[in-house]
Design an enzyme around this catalytic site. Structure first.
Site, PDB file in Angstrom:
ATOM      1  N   GLU A   1       1.688  -4.604   1.769  1.00  0.00           N
ATOM      2  CA  GLU A   1       2.027  -4.014   0.591  1.00  0.00           C
ATOM      3  C   GLU A   1       1.075  -4.261  -0.417  1.00  0.00           C
ATOM      4  O   GLU A   1       0.607  -5.382  -0.462  1.00  0.00           O
ATOM      5  CB  GLU A   1       3.308  -4.238   0.066  1.00  0.00           C
TER       6      GLU A   1
ATOM      7  N   GLY B   1       4.369 -14.114  -4.050  1.00  0.00           N
ATOM      8  CA  GLY B   1       5.449 -15.196  -3.514  1.00  0.00           C
ATOM      9  C   GLY B   1       6.115 -15.187  -2.516  1.00  0.00           C
ATOM     10  O   GLY B   1       6.279 -15.957  -1.621  1.00  0.00           O
TER      11      GLY B   1
ATOM     12  N   MET C   1       7.312 -11.488   0.672  1.00  0.00           N
ATOM     13  CA  MET C   1       7.073 -10.187   1.155  1.00  0.00           C
ATOM     14  C   MET C   1       8.331  -9.695   2.026  1.00  0.00           C
ATOM     15  O   MET C   1       8.507 -10.479   3.021  1.00  0.00           O
ATOM     16  CB  MET C   1       5.754  -9.863   1.980  1.00  0.00           C
ATOM     17  N   GLU C   2       8.952  -8.502   1.584  1.00  0.00           N
ATOM     18  CA  GLU C   2      10.327  -8.323   2.027  1.00  0.00           C
ATOM     19  C   GLU C   2       9.983  -7.337   3.480  1.00  0.00           C
ATOM     20  O   GLU C   2      11.070  -6.703   3.841  1.00  0.00           O
ATOM     21  CB  GLU C   2      10.961  -7.239   1.169  1.00  0.00           C
TER      22      GLU C   2
ATOM     23  N   HIS D   1      15.999 -12.290  -3.567  1.00  0.00           N
ATOM     24  CA  HIS D   1      15.233 -11.004  -3.939  1.00  0.00           C
ATOM     25  C   HIS D   1      14.809 -10.306  -2.867  1.00  0.00           C
ATOM     26  O   HIS D   1      15.014  -9.183  -2.610  1.00  0.00           O
ATOM     27  CB  HIS D   1      14.137 -11.620  -5.017  1.00  0.00           C
ATOM     28  N   GLU D   2      14.231 -11.241  -2.021  1.00  0.00           N
ATOM     29  CA  GLU D   2      13.557 -10.436  -0.761  1.00  0.00           C
ATOM     30  C   GLU D   2      14.672 -10.002   0.082  1.00  0.00           C
ATOM     31  O   GLU D   2      14.446  -8.853   0.905  1.00  0.00           O
ATOM     32  CB  GLU D   2      12.854 -11.561   0.088  1.00  0.00           C
TER      33      GLU D   2
ATOM     34  N   GLU E   1      11.547  -3.028  -6.923  1.00  0.00           N
ATOM     35  CA  GLU E   1      11.342  -4.461  -7.563  1.00  0.00           C
ATOM     36  C   GLU E   1      12.292  -4.759  -8.475  1.00  0.00           C
ATOM     37  O   GLU E   1      12.760  -5.925  -8.830  1.00  0.00           O
ATOM     38  CB  GLU E   1       9.953  -4.661  -8.272  1.00  0.00           C
TER      39      GLU E   1
END
Length: 854
Positions: A133, A267, A269-270, A303-304, A326
């Site tokens: 990304e 930080g 990455m999903e 979050h991820e 996001e």
């Protein structure tokens, strides 16, 4: 200019990929067999490709009737990062197979298919890992590298037998050859965007657990560190269950892997089913990891994993709607942490994190709307910022409070069920939320996402009524020519309503009266719990009434009152005397978020007043010392077994501030504990206080202290301990020490991912102000080469944040202009505007502050 996207005459269906990384020469060999739907008769197929060398002799096209068509001509379009495959005859609409054999580089830029490493038992261990990304899948695979071109992927990795090989899906076959090389084949993925594709090859070990639905979850760590994955593993299993229940959609993949990568630009990455993290955002060691960092790990995991549904299962159509990914993941990350750890009160902390960051950036004229048009894919790197994440999450929080949590959740379920495995626009989300709530969500929210900025709501007494009006809030001061307007949910409480029963109404006009009567009102608060994304400016007549609300309202409200007051003062809406007077009512305050807000604003004030006469600066420091030292003294240097989470993060904040201000008893105590620590007493400094102590001894120390800190950095094994040194190493007491730190920053001893951590301390050190920008200029190319374009714009803003004079702003402007780098244009504009705003604040209120301090 229209969007620069690929031709529409062909689209991918499936990629069958075989990749072989080579750790001897840092290259990789690839074979891609791509199933393609030809939609229009064409002589060529255009894909994205960057830094790939195609073997034309082993590249061909197979038609639906099995006829093989040889490549006639291969073209590289380096400017657009494309590869064009030309064929002699037109290909009619049908399904074909494009086979491409190629070679690429395992680069060292933390982007695309790149290399990382760590040392274990005296040996360097190499890793091949991906970060695609936004637009870097094209450096590993010739592909349709746009989010709307979803396809399935069959991945095969060829790797040394002693390495693990991971991808998005589960392994379905492993064969080991006699030469010690293994071939690992993975199951086919669901349809997904290229930026979510991932693979990792390297030496790792893991911990495993399962969710209550029996989904296997693993946390992978470099050799020797797997036990540090225990906390994240616990959070992950519970989080996956939480989101499955929340969305009422099962996690669609057969496994979840999370892996700590030593070199990582972002930080985390999903990537679907294979989430990659910086070490410090996945690995937790109770002996070395501060309490605040533990909370950060929980949030980032949340979050991820939220992205696995919101972003991966349903994906934005194009980067203009990046915020759909996001903002929701940011909001949901805080929500799941609040669910798992209610005592942490993270929704209060949201205010001094996301809410504050979003308002800080969006108060600039050089901000951008949440929905910002992206013409060229490379532009998207600059909007991975506080608007897409923090403002987006803040306006979602506002929306949740307006719709009610149950209606919001119902709308989210509608959205995901309707669009799973597809791409969406913002309007699709608003439609689903409207159906779930019976409210016109688009009517309320379009102003918040389609125009930049946010309002200041002015509140005044008008007879026996409250008159409210709105204008755009700008750090540069009120602009009467700006006609931006919002539909603003205004939540008001008074002593007559009680804090549990706010009166909620929507301000859509330039001004209007609230329905809140003023009879018998002893105190009031507008924007209760700071749920609305706006500033509030009370008339002088009402300020005293508002101040009386403090004992009755929440910590969020007290925090908001301070934040609004300083923001209004810094922009010239009110005098800086007002927030300074207001602070006198906060001497008994004992909550983390309020002290965080107070201290961050006073630090900013002192930073802007750096060019003031020393006598005034000393008085300002004394004002701050008188405010902070009582709470710092009360909490002290030793943690107690009875300390709760919030006390554990409040102590380093206030003790660190007391030392930063030069309060001698605390400076002396920091030095005493540092000497014991260096001598071998690891318990002399509680791990939560190490950064504060290291900062203090360097700020008031000498070259010998600097050398001891660098020695500690070299001895520390864990990355979180190393970060505690890097974050303060630019705090030297002389320009010479700051310069030494900056040179150390670009040495091989500091990972490129951590460069900005050290730079931040140097940029914000007034002692080094004459050094940092000059160093940055002289080493521009070196720094850009190390951190890459994704981080470089952020690094430039960090440098700019340390200055507040027009002469430096002008120098930065002229220097950056000569560099002609369009990818940092927005970041540069924001840095320059921020500097000039601070310079005007100082000039405007210089005498006001001096008079107040006496």
């Amino acid at each position: 200019m229209t969007r620069q996207i690929l031709p529409t005459n062909a689209k991918p269906i499936n990629y069958d990929l075989t990749l072989t990384p080579n750790f001897e020469d840092f290259t990789f060999h690839g074979i891609a067999i791509i199933q393609v739907q030809i939609t229009e008769a064409t002589n060529s197929i255009t894909v994205n490709g960057n830094e790939l060398v195609v073997d034309e002799s082993k590249t061909n096209l197979t038609l639906a009737d099995k006829t093989e068509v040889q490549l006639q001509k291969l073209e590289y379009d380096a400017s657009k990062k494309r590869i064009i495959f030309n064929f002699e005859n037109k290909i009619e609409p049908q399904v074909v197979f494009l086979k491409v054999t190629y070679q690429g580089t395992l680069n060292d830029r933390m982007a695309g298919f790149y290399r990382s490493s760590y040392e274990y038992e005296g040996k360097k261990r190499w890793i091949a890992v991906t970060q695609f990304e936004a637009n870097d899948a094209r450096t590993a695979v010739p592909c349709w590298d746009e989010p709307s071109h979803k396809a399935t992927f069959d991945v095969t990795l060829i790797a040394p037998a002693n390495n693990i090989a991971l991808s998005n899906m589960n392994i379905i076959e492993t064969t080991v050859a006699e030469n010690g090389v293994k071939t690992v084949k993975f199951a086919r993925t669901p349809v997904m965007s290229t930026y979510l594709l991932a693979f990792v090859v390297g030496e790792f070990e893991y911990l495993e657990d399962k969710t209550k639905r029996n989904l296997p979850v693993r946390v992978w760590a470099p050799l020797g560190k797997k036990e540090e994955g225990s906390f994240a593993l616990s959070v992950a299993t519970q989080t996956l269950d939480f989101f499955t229940d929340y969305f009422q959609i099962e996690y669609p993949l057969p496994k979840m892997d999370m892996i700590a990568i030593p070199d990582f630009a972002a930080g985390a990455m999903e990537n679907w089913g294979l989430v990659t993290y910086r070490n410090v955002l996945l690995l937790y060691n109770p002996q070395t990891t501060p309490t605040a960092a533990k909370q950060r790990i929980a949030y980032v995991v949340g979050h991820e994993l939220a992205h696995q549904w919101f972003g991966n299962l349903v994906t934005m159509e194009w980067w203009t709607d990046l915020w759909l990914n996001e903002a929701f993941a940011t909001w949901a990350g805080w929500d799941v942490v609040d669910h798992l750890f209610p005592d942490w009160k993270v929704w209060d902390q949201f205010l001094v994190n996301e809410y504050a960051r979003g308002q800080d950036l969006d108060s600039l004229k050089s901000s951008h709307p949440i929905e910002v048009e992206v013409k060229i894919a490379e532009e998207v790197d600059e909007i991975f910022d506080a608007i897409s994440y923090s403002k987006g999450a803040s306006v979602l929080r506002m929306l949740v409070n307006w719709l009610g949590e149950e209606n919001f959740q119902k709308g989210m379920r509608n959205y995901l069920n309707r669009h799973q495995y597809k791409n969406t626009l913002t309007v699709d989300l608003w439609k689903a939320l409207s159906e779930g709530s019976n409210q016109n969500v688009s009517e309320l929210m379009d102003g918040w996402t389609q125009q930049m900025g946010f309002p200041v709501v002015k509140v005044a007494k008008d007879g026996n009524k409250i008159l409210v009006s709105q204008t755009r809030y700008l750090k540069s001061g009120e602009d009467t020519t700006d006609n931006s307007r919002w539909k603003i949910p205004v939540r008001t409480v008074t002593n007559t309503t009680g804090v549990e029963n706010p009166i909620v109404e929507v301000l859509s006009k330039s001004s209007d009266h609230l329905s809140v009567p003023l009879e018998n009102v002893e105190w009031l608060k507008v924007n209760i719990n700071q749920t609305g994304f706006y500033r509030v400016q009370y008339s002088e007549e009402l300020l005293e009434v508002v101040a009386k609300s403090n004992p009755f309202t929440t910590a969020s409200d007290r925090c908001g009152l301070i934040g609004d007051s300083f923001a209004l003062a810094s922009a010239g809406y009110i005098s800086t005397k007002t927030p300074l007077v207001l602070l006198s009512s906060y001497k008994q305050e004992d909550t983390y978020i309020v002290w965080n807000e107070i201290i961050s604003n006073l630090r900013q004030l002192r930073s802007v007043w750096t060019n003031e006469e020393k006598s005034v600066q000393d008085k300002l420091k004394k004002f701050c010392i008188d405010l902070v030292v009582p709470i710092a003294t009360k909490l002290g240097w030793e943690a107690s077994p009875t300390d709760d989470h919030l006390t554990s993060i409040l102590r380093p904040l206030v003790v660190g501030e007391a030392t930063l201000l030069g309060y001698q008893p605390f400076v002396d105590e920091a030095k005493r504990r540092f000497d014991l620590f260096v001598a071998g007493d690891s318990n002399a400094i509680h791990l939560d206080l190490r950064t504060a102590v290291f900062s203090s001894v360097l700020r008031f120390g000498n070259e010998e202290i600097y050398d001891k800190l660098v020695d500690l950095y070299r001895k520390f094994d864990s990355q979180d301990q190393k970060v505690s040194i890097l974050s303060i190493l630019g705090n030297g007491s002389t320009p010479e020490l700051v310069l030494r730190a900056l040179n150390f920053m670009i040495s091989d001893e500091v990972r490129a991912q951590d460069l900005f951590i050290l730079l931040g301390s140097a940029a914000n050190n007034s002692v080094g102000s004459s050094v940092t920008w000059n160093f940055f200029k002289e080493n521009w190319d070196t720094i850009l080469g190390r951190v890459g374009p994704f981080l470089f714009g952020r690094v430039l803003k960090i440098v700019g944040d340390g200055y507040s004079t027009e002469d430096v702003a002008k120098d930065i402007e002229e220097f950056v202009e000569k560099k002609n780098n369009p990818t940092i244009l927005r970041s540069t504009q924001q840095a320059l505007e921020g500097m000039r705003v601070k310079a005007r604040w100082f000039q405007r209120d210089r005498q006001v502050v001096a008079t107040f301090l006496g």
